[in-house]
Design an enzyme around this catalytic site. Structure first.
Site, PDB file in Angstrom:
ATOM      1  N   CYS A  90       0.821  -1.214   0.000  1.00 31.16           N
ATOM      2  CA  CYS A  90       0.000   0.000   0.000  1.00 31.16           C
ATOM      3  C   CYS A  90       0.856   1.265   0.000  1.00 31.16           C
ATOM      4  O   CYS A  90       0.637   2.171  -0.807  1.00 31.16           O
ATOM      5  CB  CYS A  90      -0.942  -0.007   1.190  1.00 31.16           C
TER       6      CYS A  90
ATOM      7  N   HIS B  45      -2.639   5.178   6.486  1.00 25.46           N
ATOM      8  CA  HIS B  45      -1.304   5.759   6.568  1.00 25.46           C
ATOM      9  C   HIS B  45      -1.382   7.204   6.080  1.00 25.46           C
ATOM     10  O   HIS B  45      -2.327   7.591   5.378  1.00 25.46           O
ATOM     11  CB  HIS B  45      -0.326   5.021   5.655  1.00 25.46           C
TER      12      HIS B  45
END
Lengths: 343, 343, 343, 343
Positions: C149, C228
C-alpha cells in the site's frame, strides 16, 4: 547492609520485578542481596543505571551470562550458584508465566522459599496472598503467590466491606488496560475486547483468598495503558449508609478516596497527581472515587481505579515478612506503607 | 414519488440525520421530501454527492442560504417557507441539543409534527420512544423523542426479558466510546473517564419509557470510536435457564446474537462484518455475545455492543409511522427491518 | 458466467483477498471462479454471507477441508485439485508472507500463473507491479507481485511527477497505522514507534518499479487503524508552479485531491466520506490534500493519505489483465476504475 | 533563602509552570519566592501537597482569592500586591495564551521583568529564546519568550549542525501528540490530523531565533500523549560522515543519543527509562535515535523525540539567568543541567 537482615533476591527485572526490588531496598528489616535476569533489557539497564545502581546482578540461568556481559553488564554469578551459598532467604520471582514454573524447581532443589506473581496458575503455591485478608497463612509455607492487580483491588475493597458489614453477593465489571505503557506491540488500538465467558477468571481468583465470597466478574479490554477501572455492585448483609461505606474504605489501608470535584476525575488525572509526587507515578493504593460510592436498598455501588503496575508491590513486601516471620500483619502493613510513602 | 405518501423532511444532516434521511428514502410508504441544514459540512456534501444525490436541499434558517450557495450547494428554499406550504407531514429533527429546542418553536408555529433525538432533554416531547416498548403512545402526540443509543439498547434487551419473564432489578455498566470516527477533537486519548455520580443518566432515561423498571447504570468513557459496550446483570422474577434467555433475545426484533467463537470476538470484529455487508457498517441491531449470556441464581448476565451511530435509525422510522398512523407496531417493525436489511 | 472469460481464483480471504475477490466479481472480462482459504474465519463467513454469497469455496490445502466443513461451510474441493482441472487461468494469492512462498510451489507444479502481494519478498516474482508505472512488464511473466500500500501510493505520485516533470530526489516521511481495524492484538496503544534504520524498506521497494528514482524513506508507526499518511518533499528537474503540480496530480488516475476547507481535514474525515459512499469505506485512490501542495525553489511538498486496505485492489485487477493480455494499460485502468466506482 | 538571591515567582501552575517552579527550587542562585494561580486545580493541589510543599501561594488576580480559599488553599496575597512590594525580580508566566498578554500589562505597570512561553505570539517579547542559540540577547530586554517544545528541539539540533558544519536547507516532518496525559478532552482518538498549510508555524518560529536558516516544516497530529517525534532531513554545507554528525550531537548539551538496539526503540520505551529515573518522567533532552542518524550525498537524516512537557524547563531557567545577568551561557547551561540531573 546489616548482617542479620533477611537477604532477598528478585528474579526477573520487568514491570513488577524492578518495582519490588526497589521497594525491598527501601525497607529496613530486609536487604536486597541482588537482582537476576537473563537478557540485557532496557528495564534492566534503566534500573541498574538508576534506582538500583550498585545492586549485584546475577544471571537467572548459567548459559546466559555471556549475553549480559556482552551487552556491558557486570554479572556477579549465576542465580543457582548464588542459591547454593545459603546466603539467600527468599526469592521474589517476577518472571513470566511458565518460566516461573521452571524456576520453582530450582528454588525447591536449593531449598529456598519463593514468592510468585498473579500471572502464575494458583496451583504454583499453597497460598494465594493478600496482606489484609490472609497474611497469617503465608507463615507456614515455602511458596506464596501474590495475586494479580485486579484481584488485589477486588480483595481489598470487598474484604473491607465483608469484614465490617458482610457481603452477600458482589459483581465486578472490569475495564482493563490493553498493555503497560512500554508494551508497544499490544493492542487494541480502537476496539473493546470482552472476555466472552462469565465469570472472567478474576472472581474465582478472589475466591482463592476469600473462599466464601459470592462474587461474579465480567471483564473487557480497552485501548489505554495507564490503569484498570472497576464498576462494582455489592449486596450487603446489613442496612448501611453511603457514609458508612466511605468510612470503612477510609480506614482500610491501601484504599484511598479521591474527589472528582477537585479535578481528579479520570484515571489519567489521578495518575497525574502521582507523576508529580512519586517515581514511576506508582499508586499502590486502590483509588475509589468518593462521589461514586452509593448505597441503595442494601446494594453498594462504587468505581475504583487500579494501577496495574504497582498495586501488588506492597503485597510482595508484606508476603516476604509473613513468610519469614519478620512482623505481624498490622506491623508489616504499617512498615511497608511508611517506607513506600503510602498514607 | 407517490402523491399520497407521507412527506418527511430531515433537519440536520450529521451523524444521525444523514442516516435517517437515507433510511426514509428506502421506505415505500413515506417520501423524503427534502433535507435541511445550515452549513456546508463534509457530511452534507458527501451525502448529496452520494446516497442522497438528487434530494432537495433546504436551508434550516433563512439567513444562512447564502453560506450554502457560496459553497456550491443548490438550495431550494428555506425550511420555514417550506413548512408554510403545508406539504410536509413531519420533520425529523437531528440538530444538536438546544438548537432542537429553538426549532421546535418553528415547527409548532407552522403546525408540523416533529421527532427529536435522545440528546434533547426528555421534556422536549411528551413521549420518549422505543418501538418495541411503547410504539402506541406516539400516535396521540405531535412531538416524540427517540431515546439515545445507549438507552435504546438497554430498553430493547430489558423490555424483552421484562415482558417475557419479569425483571426485578437491573444494573447496567456502560463502557462508552469517546467520540464518533470523524470527531477528531474529542478524547480521551489514553484515559478512562468515569461518570462520577451514580446512577448515570441512562438508567433514568430508560425509566422514561419503562417507568416501573428498577434500573441503575454506571458509565465510563474510553478511547474508542466504534461502539459502546454494556455489561449487564439483571435479577429475574422467575427461575429460567441460559437457554431461555437466549431464546428470548433471539426472537426479539433488533437483538442479534453473535458467536465470539466464530471470530466475532470484539467490537471491531463485529463491526468488520458490517463493513463487508452494509454501507457505513451500520448495525442498528443490539449485538449480544452469545457466550456471555449466563444465568445463575436467577441473575442473568450478558455483554452487548451498541453501534452508537445507527441503532436509533429504525426507531426513527417506526416513530414516523406511529405518529402518522401508517402502520401498527409489528407491521412497522417488519417493514423497517426489511427495508434496512435487518434480519 | 461467460465461458470464454478468464477464470480467477483468490486464495486467502483476509483483508486484501476479500476485496480483490469482490472486485473481480465486478469486472465484465473475468470471472471469479472461486475463493480459497484454510480456516473458518470471520472474514470468510462475513463475505460468503455477504458480497461473495454464492461463490464456490475451495480449501487451500487438502487436509483442512474438514475444519471448514465442521464450521458449517460448503467446500467444493481443495485448491490443488481445482488447479489440476485446467479451468483456472490465474490465482491471486493473498495469503500471509511465507505461506505465499509455499503456495507458489503448488501453482508452479500445476502450471497456473499467480499474483502475489506486497508483503512477500520482492524475489517471489520477476516483476513488482504498479499499473501506471510498469503495466507492460507483467505481460511476459508467470509471477507478478503487486507492491504494498505505501509503495503503491509513493509510486503513483512520484511517477506522475517524474514522467511529467522529472524528480531529482524524493524524501518520503511515512506515518503508518499500527494495525487494521479488526486487528485487536496489534499496538501501539500510546506510543510512536520509529523504523530505526534509514531508509525504511519503502524507498527500495519503490525502486523495484522505478529503478532510477533517487528516493529515501523514513517511517514511524502510530496508534491508528484507518490509514497511513505521508509527508513528502521532492526536488524537481524543472521550475514549476504549485498549480502545475496540482494539474498533474488531478489528471493522473487514482490520485484524488481533497479540500481540507470543505471539512475533509483529517484521515478520519476523508474516510467518513467513503463510509457514506462505498462498502467497507474503501478508498483505492491516493488522497492528496490540495492545500498541502506547495512548491518552493523547485522543491514540491505535499501530504497524502493511503487507505492501506484497498489501495492495492485496482492494481491487482490491472495485473490480472496485464498478465492475461486482456487489455492495454489505459483500457485496463479505465475499466477497473469504472467497475469499482473510482472517478 | 539567601537574601541576595534573585526572587522568582511562577504564575500559572499547569503543565509548564509546575515544572519550572520545581526547577527554580532546585537552583542555588535563585529563590522560588512563590507561585500564583487563579483556580483550585488538581495540578495546584498535587504540587502544593507534593514537590512544592511549603511554597507561598498568591492569587494571580485579586478577585479570585476567595475561590482558592474556599477550596482549602492558604493564599498569602494577590500577585499584583506582591509585585508592588519590590521583592520580586522576575515572573515566569506560564498562563494560557491571551491571559499572558493581559498579565504583561500588569508586569509592565509594576516594573517587573517576565518570561513568557511558546504558546504566546512572538510579538509578546523582543527576544524569542533558546539557551544555545541566542542566550546573550536576553540580557538587554525586559521580556523574553521561551519558544515552544517543537521549536526548541529543532533549534537545538539544527543550531548544533549549523554552527559546526553549516545547514543549507532543512525540512522537518513533525508527528505531534494530540494532548498531554491528563488532557482527557483532547483528541484525536483514531485519526491523523495534518496541518494543511505548508510550512506549519514551527519553521518560521525557529527563524525567530535563527533568522538565516532555510527551514520548512510539515506537521500532523496523532493519538498519543507521551511525546512528539520529528523526522528531519538537512542539506549540509560540507561533506561529512554520519560519525561526524553523531559526534556533534553527542557534544551538544541537551541532545542525547539513545540506542534502539538496547531496547529504547519507541517513544514509550524511552519514556519508560525516565519513569524509572526521574519524577514526572521528565526528559528535557532531545532524544535522537543513534541508528537513525544517516548522511548521504551531504544530506543528513535523523529521527528525534521531544518530551513536550519538560523540554522547555531548562530553557526557562537559563532565560532567568540571562535576563538577570546571573551567569554567562555556558555556566548557566552547566548549572541548570547539574541541578536538574541532565547529563
Amino acid at each position: 547492609m546489616a548482617n542479620d537482615d533477611a537477604n532477598i533476591v528478585v528474579n526477573g527485572i520487568g514491570t513488577v520485578g524492578k518495582r519490588v526490588a526497589h521497594a525491598v531496598k527501601k525497607q529496613d528489616d530486609m536487604d536486597l542481596y541482588g537482582v537476576a535476569d537473563v537478557a540485557p533489557t532496557a528495564d534492566l539497564r534503566s534500573n541498574l543505571e538508576g534506582p538500583l545502581e550498585g545492586t549485584r546482578l546475577f544471571c537467572s540461568v548459567p548459559d546466559k551470562v555471556e549475553d549480559l556481559e556482552e551487552a556491558g553488564f557486570k554479572v556477579e554469578d549465576d542465580l543457582p550458584s548464588l542459591l547454593d551459598t545459603g546466603k539467600i532467604d527468599l526469592v521474589v520471582d517476577a518472571t513470566p508465566p511458565e518460566i516461573d514454573e521452571k524456576n520453582k524447581e530450582v528454588y525447591e532443589e536449593k531449598g529456598v522459599k519463593a514468592i510468585f506473581q498473579g500471572g502464575a496458575d494458583a496451583s504454583i503455591a499453597p497460598v494465594s496472598f493478600n496482606a489484609l485478608a490472609n497474611y497469617g497463612e503465608a507463615g507456614d509455607v515455602d511458596w506464596v503467590r501474590v495475586v494479580s492487580c485486579n484481584t488485589t483491588s477486588l480483595t481489598r475493597t470487598l474484604w473491607s466491606l465483608d469484614s465490617n458489614i458482610g457481603v452477600e453477593k458482589a459483581i465486578g465489571n472490569l475495564v482493563r488496560r490493553g498493555g503497560d505503557p512500554p508494551q508497544d506491540s499490544r493492542g487494541p488500538i480502537n476496539s473493546i475486547v470482552p472476555v466472552t465467558h462469565i465469570p472472567s477468571h478474576h472472581g474465582p481468583d478472589v475466591q482463592e483468598i476469600m473462599p466464601d465470597l459470592n462474587i461474579t466478574t465480567l471483564a473487557v479490554k480497552v485501548p489505554t495503558t495507564l490503569s484498570h477501572l472497576h464498576m462494582i455492585n455489592a449486596d450487603l448483609s446489613e442496612s448501611v449508609s453511603r457514609e458508612d461505606v466511605l468510612r470503612i474504605f477510609e480506614k482500610t489501608p491501601r484504599i484511598r478516596l479521591f474527589e472528582a470535584e477537585q479535578g481528579y476525575d479520570s484515571t489519567a488525572k489521578i495518575i497525574e497527581r502521582f507523576r508529580d509526587q512519586r517515581l514511576r507515578y506508582d499508586m499502590p493504593e486502590v483509588a475509589v472515587w468518593e462521589e461514586t460510592v452509593e448505597v441503595e436498598d442494601n446494594t453498594a455501588y462504587w468505581i475504583h481505579q487500579v494501577h496495574q503496575e504497582s498495586i501488588i508491590v506492597p503485597e510482595n513486601i508484606d508476603a516476604i515478612r509473613a513468610m519469614l516471620n519478620l512482623a505481624d500483619r498490622d506491623e508489616s502493613i504499617r512498615k511497608t506503607n511508611d517506607n513506600l510513602g503510602i498514607e
